[in-house]
Design an enzyme around this catalytic site. Sequence first.
Site, PDB file in Angstrom:
ATOM      1  N   LEU A  14      38.882 130.925 -11.276  1.00 47.68           N
ATOM      2  CA  LEU A  14      39.102 129.911 -11.641  1.00 47.68           C
ATOM      3  C   LEU A  14      38.056 129.251 -11.658  1.00 47.68           C
ATOM      4  O   LEU A  14      37.869 127.954 -11.684  1.00 47.68           O
ATOM      5  CB  LEU A  14      40.798 129.308 -10.889  1.00 47.68           C
ATOM      6  CG  LEU A  14      41.001 128.477 -12.516  1.00 47.68           C
ATOM      7  CD1 LEU A  14      41.847 129.091 -13.025  1.00 47.68           C
ATOM      8  CD2 LEU A  14      42.007 127.921 -11.295  1.00 47.68           C
ATOM      9  N   HIS A  15      36.686 129.581 -12.738  1.00 51.00           N
ATOM     10  CA  HIS A  15      35.633 129.229 -13.213  1.00 51.00           C
ATOM     11  C   HIS A  15      35.757 128.278 -14.336  1.00 51.00           C
ATOM     12  O   HIS A  15      37.183 128.465 -14.451  1.00 51.00           O
ATOM     13  CB  HIS A  15      34.589 130.079 -12.526  1.00 51.00           C
ATOM     14  CG  HIS A  15      34.685 130.881 -14.205  1.00 51.00           C
ATOM     15  ND1 HIS A  15      34.373 129.705 -15.446  1.00 51.00           N
ATOM     16  CD2 HIS A  15      34.885 132.360 -14.507  1.00 51.00           C
ATOM     17  CE1 HIS A  15      34.598 131.366 -16.118  1.00 51.00           C
ATOM     18  NE2 HIS A  15      35.294 132.037 -15.531  1.00 51.00           N
ATOM     19  N   ALA A  16      34.711 127.766 -14.267  1.00 53.49           N
ATOM     20  CA  ALA A  16      35.006 125.827 -15.027  1.00 53.49           C
ATOM     21  C   ALA A  16      35.689 127.349 -16.825  1.00 53.49           C
ATOM     22  O   ALA A  16      36.788 126.287 -17.367  1.00 53.49           O
ATOM     23  CB  ALA A  16      33.912 125.713 -15.919  1.00 53.49           C
TER      24      ALA A  16
END
Length: 89
Positions: A14-16
């Site tokens: 769940l990165h940017a």
Amino acid sequence: MIDTTIDVINKLGLHARASGKLIEVTSKFRSSIQIGKGDKLVDAKNIMSLLMLGAGKGTTLRLVIDGADEDKALEEIQTLFAAKFYEAE
């Protein structure tokens, strides 16, 4: 109220960019949508909160949705996660 879990299966977690796509989905709904680990839930419509989760690949997240459109919200969130946020692997 829906209280379920969802697994992070995309390579980068769940990165940017993935968080941004999640917010595109969650912000369409009037329901309260919270996501997190165990009892530590955050607002799934807030990018900073999502990034602070540090949810990498393989993380199981708790998803709590409460409101009139909760079923549709759950369906769209599950679709997004299953599609690995539409990222190239």
